[in-house]
Design an enzyme around this catalytic site. Structure first.
Site, mmCIF file in Angstrom:
data_model
loop_
_atom_site.group_PDB
_atom_site.id
_atom_site.type_symbol
_atom_site.label_atom_id
_atom_site.label_comp_id
_atom_site.label_asym_id
_atom_site.label_seq_id
_atom_site.Cartn_x
_atom_site.Cartn_y
_atom_site.Cartn_z
ATOM 1 N N ILE A 21 -5.490 17.849 -0.451
ATOM 2 C CA ILE A 21 -6.501 17.797 -1.513
ATOM 3 C C ILE A 21 -7.780 18.514 -1.067
ATOM 4 O O ILE A 21 -8.413 19.231 -1.846
ATOM 5 C CB ILE A 21 -6.790 16.323 -1.880
ATOM 6 C CG1 ILE A 21 -5.554 15.694 -2.555
ATOM 7 C CG2 ILE A 21 -8.015 16.206 -2.775
ATOM 8 C CD1 ILE A 21 -5.642 14.178 -2.764
ATOM 9 N N ARG A 41 -9.845 17.703 12.472
ATOM 10 C CA ARG A 41 -9.802 17.495 13.924
ATOM 11 C C ARG A 41 -9.143 18.630 14.669
ATOM 12 O O ARG A 41 -9.415 18.848 15.841
ATOM 13 C CB ARG A 41 -9.043 16.195 14.236
ATOM 14 C CG ARG A 41 -9.761 14.947 13.818
ATOM 15 C CD ARG A 41 -8.847 13.777 13.754
ATOM 16 N NE ARG A 41 -7.781 13.989 12.776
ATOM 17 C CZ ARG A 41 -6.848 13.107 12.462
ATOM 18 N NH1 ARG A 41 -6.842 11.938 13.046
ATOM 19 N NH2 ARG A 41 -5.937 13.385 11.550
ATOM 20 N N ASP A 61 -14.299 14.967 14.256
ATOM 21 C CA ASP A 61 -13.563 13.764 13.857
ATOM 22 C C ASP A 61 -14.544 12.887 13.083
ATOM 23 O O ASP A 61 -15.644 12.593 13.587
ATOM 24 C CB ASP A 61 -13.068 13.057 15.141
ATOM 25 C CG ASP A 61 -12.132 11.901 14.832
ATOM 26 O OD1 ASP A 61 -12.400 11.153 13.875
ATOM 27 O OD2 ASP A 61 -11.144 11.746 15.567
ATOM 28 N N VAL A 62 -14.174 12.459 11.888
ATOM 29 C CA VAL A 62 -15.132 11.679 11.079
ATOM 30 C C VAL A 62 -15.386 10.277 11.630
ATOM 31 O O VAL A 62 -16.232 9.558 11.114
ATOM 32 C CB VAL A 62 -14.725 11.580 9.581
ATOM 33 C CG1 VAL A 62 -14.734 12.923 8.903
ATOM 34 C CG2 VAL A 62 -13.413 10.851 9.397
ATOM 35 N N ASN A 88 -13.681 13.689 1.914
ATOM 36 C CA ASN A 88 -12.260 13.703 1.550
ATOM 37 C C ASN A 88 -11.350 13.250 2.689
ATOM 38 O O ASN A 88 -10.259 12.731 2.439
ATOM 39 C CB ASN A 88 -11.889 15.132 1.122
ATOM 40 C CG ASN A 88 -10.394 15.355 1.082
ATOM 41 O OD1 ASN A 88 -9.707 14.938 0.151
ATOM 42 N ND2 ASN A 88 -9.855 16.003 2.125
ATOM 43 N N TYR A 153 -5.827 -0.101 3.477
ATOM 44 C CA TYR A 153 -6.178 1.094 2.681
ATOM 45 C C TYR A 153 -6.946 0.680 1.427
ATOM 46 O O TYR A 153 -7.966 1.280 1.081
ATOM 47 C CB TYR A 153 -4.887 1.844 2.341
ATOM 48 C CG TYR A 153 -5.073 3.183 1.677
ATOM 49 C CD1 TYR A 153 -5.629 4.264 2.368
ATOM 50 C CD2 TYR A 153 -4.675 3.394 0.354
ATOM 51 C CE1 TYR A 153 -5.782 5.504 1.764
ATOM 52 C CE2 TYR A 153 -4.815 4.628 -0.259
ATOM 53 C CZ TYR A 153 -5.371 5.683 0.442
ATOM 54 O OH TYR A 153 -5.516 6.915 -0.159
ATOM 55 N N THR A 188 0.886 15.858 -1.423
ATOM 56 C CA THR A 188 0.359 16.324 -0.130
ATOM 57 C C THR A 188 1.191 15.694 0.983
ATOM 58 O O THR A 188 2.115 14.927 0.725
ATOM 59 C CB THR A 188 -1.119 15.891 0.073
ATOM 60 O OG1 THR A 188 -1.142 14.474 0.247
ATOM 61 C CG2 THR A 188 -2.017 16.282 -1.080
#
Ligand code: NDP
Length: 256
Positions: A21, A41, A61-62, A88, A153, A188
């Site tokens: 996405i 990453r 890396d978030v 995202n 999640y 995806t």
């Protein structure tokens, strides 16, 4: 005729923009005239994606706060202040609640929720200084309703919608909007992995697994990444200035 480049002069940073996405969002932002930085990453995969899209790439890396501060500063140095942020990057792992250990819980919360918090903190001062900004969080239908075997999640994505709403109200007097898009199952790697997981765990065929995933979508099909990207881009247009705090399902009518 409308402006063919409504995002000209804007710098959009798309986390997880190297594939799925995020790559579709980056492509759509570029098509509307923005300059774009994608993050992820894997430096090699990111560079290849950036070359094919025609944009910049910064590996980070978030979940790593110092790396985000450095990465956002580098991106702004190269292409100017970041005025569009698309949070995202995300991971999705399913497990029955009894098998959801603290490691799985932390992984998902840190990536899908805290990651967006950290990136927004890194981008917001530049938006306020520039006097214009758009934050779009890629949540999920799992942020709007409960799903079995997805407690971590769902919690992360519900949290992301809570963050969206709170920040939208806090920033309402500023020229910065904050919204979320909530895709249903989208074509995806995440869905490919989910189908492989269902096949391995239940012995169903891939076709049966796919039919199960799209059963709740009245259109009975997967969402295309480009359809999510169109919704994200629309929220970033100049004319969307009064739309803030919204969580827009891109899910074929699954939720309404
Ligand atoms: P993909 O697995 O195709 O892509 C995920 C992206 O996130 C990759 O670019 C990956 O980059 C990046 N990413 C993951 N973890 C991190 C991390 N710790 N730091 C930085 N980047 C990271 O997934 P999708 O494109 O499907 O998902 C994108 C978003 O859409 C996610 O937030 C997901 O929850 C959401 N979504 C997806 C749905 C679907 O059915 N596909 C449905 C609803 C929501 P790399 O691995 O290179 O680091």
């Amino acid at each position: 005729m409308g402006d063919p480049w409504p995002l000209a002069g804007r710098h959009a940073l798309v986390t997880g923009g190297g594939r799925g996405i995020g790559a579709a969002i980056a492509r759509q932002m570029l098509a509307l005239g923005a300059v774009v930085t994608i993050t992820g990453r894997d430096q090699g995969r990111l560079d290849a994606a950036a070359t094919s899209l025609g944009c910049s790439a910064v590996a980070m890396d978030v979940t790593d706060a110092p790396a985000i501060q450095n990465g956002f500063a580098r991106a702004a140095q190269v292409q100017g202040p970041i005025t569009i942020l698309v949070n995202n990057a995300g991971i999705a792992k399913a497990a029955p609640f009894a098998k959801t250990d603290l490691g799985l819980w932390d992984d998902i919360l840190r990536t899908d929720l805290t990651g967006a918090f950290l990136c927004t903190q890194a981008a917001l001062p530049g938006m306020l200084e520039a006097g214009w900004g758009r934050v779009v969080n890629v949540a999920s239908t799992a942020g709007l309703t409960g799903l079995a075997y997805c407690a971590a999640y769902c919690a992360a994505k519900h949290g992301l919608i809570g963050l969206t709403r709170a920040l939208a109200v806090e920033l309402a007097s500023k020229p910065v909007t904050v919204n979320a898009v909530c895709p249903g199952y989208t074509e995806t790697d995440i869905v490919a992995d989910t189908i492989a997981n269902i096949v391995a765990k239940t012995g169903r065929t891939p076709e049966e697994a796919l039919a199960g995933l799209v059963a709740a979508n009245p259109q009975k099909r997967l969402i295309k990444p480009e359809e999510v990207a169109e919704a994200v881009a629309w929220l970033c247009l100049p004319g969307s200035a009064s739309i803030t705090g919204q969580s827009i399902a891109v899910a074929g009518g699954e939720l309404m």
